[in-house]
Design a protein around this motif. Structure first.
Motif: not given
Length: 396
Positions: A245-249, A280-289
């Motif tokens: 989903c839309s995620t901000e790093l 900003q990008g399209c990533w799984d926020e929980f998994r990136i965390e």
């Protein structure tokens, strides 16, 4: 030169004579579809061919200018590559010269006199070709058996390794779960003792808040261990999924470095975040965390108590996060092993965990079609780099 139309597995024969018409005549007698006949007009030319090919039989003319057939045979018997090749001598000289005796002395298996009997020559050659084919078949079977034995030994070693890793893993799980469980058990024992003594002052608001916080940390430690084991199981069974989903790093990095600031202080260090712009990008926020937390805690664990730098950069195509420590570095032969499951290092007195963090993190990066790599030299610290494409990411 060789006959045309032969196959790669054809039996190779060598005929040596200084007269071209003799070579043509002999070649006509012994050639066959499953054979390739090489011809040489001198001993020197024959030696070059012998060193290049594996022949089933060499038919040598005795009387040649320069190196004669006997001299060539002696050289063949003195060389490992050629000493096993059967030699048949051919001579136009009369039997009274006793060339046959000398030929057998040099290791010949037969001696023929000209003019040759085509049927006899063909029959003898067939015998040696059959013997050669049998030797090759035996060699092939021995090689196959050796390969099978090597495979069995490798499988046994892999099984022993798997059993050893299983035992070590169970030992690690027991050890890592015992630590928070022991802490919780001691806490409950202390509280029970206070209750038995009627010391209710030990359960005031401030004390209770501390108890809840300590309990929460131990429970979270056990949950992380269990989650790691579940993730490994999902990865190996092919059911690990990501939900982009839309995620901000930058916000994620700011929040995580803040959340881990207490842990950094306990390790005697700090985080230095360099993230000048939102990415900003399209990533799984929980998994990136999850990946970032693993990299940050590794930086604390192996950073030698020195500040851990966290840098965020981006292009239109991808985002990049570098976690840079100033620890002892990683030897080159270990730089791929640390991404294997259950590989653990020794770091700064911080619990090493199950050795699953980097393995899971790389799998999560690749599930996002990204990469997780390390660049390190002993004594120069380490740089872990997470790259993520910024476009749409399919669910894995």
């Amino acid at each position: 030169m060789a006959n045309q139309g032969t196959t790669r597995e054809a039996t190779k024969l060598l005929i040596v004579d200084d007269l071209a018409e003799n070579l043509r005549a002999l070649n006509a007698v012994i050639r066959a579809d499953d054979r390739v006949v090489y011809q040489a007009t001198s001993g020197e030319e024959a030696l070059a061919l012998l060193l290049e090919h594996d022949f089933a039989l060499a038919i040598l003319d005795v009387q040649m200018p320069g190196m004669d057939g006997f001299e060539l045979a002696e050289l063949m018997r003195g060389t490992d590559k050629t000493r096993h090749i059967p030699i048949v001598f051919v001579s136009a000289a009369g039997k009274e010269l006793n060339y046959a005796f000398k030929g057998y002395e040099t290791g010949a298996v037969d001696f023929l006199y000209k003019p040759l009997d085509p049927d006899a020559v063909r029959s003898k050659v067939n015998v040696f070709v059959d013997l050669h084919c049998q030797r090759m078949e035996i060699r092939r079977r021995v090689e196959e058996q050796q390969a099978t034995m090597n495979e069995l030994r490798a499988a046994q070693e892999e099984m022993r390794y798997a059993l050893r890793m299983r035992d070590e893993f169970m030992s690690m799980v027991a050890h890592e779960l015992r630590t928070p469980l022991n802490t919780l058990f001691l806490e409950t024992q202390m509280r029970k003792m206070q209750l038995d003594r009627g010391n209710l002052e030990a359960f005031g608001p401030e004390q209770l808040a501390g108890m809840v916080a300590r309990d929460g940390r131990q429970i979270q430690a056990m949950i992380r261990l269990i989650d790691d084991m579940l993730d490994v199981s999902r990865i190996r069974s092919g059911v690990l999924s990501i939900r982009p989903c839309s995620t901000e790093l930058r916000n994620i990095l700011q929040r995580l470095t803040s959340d881990l600031a207490r842990q950094a202080a306990d390790a005697g260090t700090t985080f230095e975040l360099d993230a000048p712009e939102a990415v900003q990008g399209c990533w799984d926020e929980f998994r990136i965390e999850q990946v970032i937390v693993n990299l940050l805690t590794n930086g604390l664990r192996y950073g030698g108590g020195k500040p851990v730098q966290v840098r965020l950069t981006a292009t239109e195509a991808e985002a990049r996060i570098d976690v840079i420590d100033q620890g002892p570095g990683i030897a080159e032969d270990m730089q791929q092993r640390i991404f294997l499951p259950y590989e653990r290092g020794q770091g700064n007195g911080v619990p090493s965990g199950l050795g699953l963090g980097l393995y899971i993190s790389r799998q999560l990066a690749e599930a996002h079609q990204g990469t997780l790599t390390v660049h390190s030299k002993p004594g120069e610290g380490s740089v872990f780099t997470l790259t993520l494409p910024r476009g749409e990411t399919a669910e894995a």
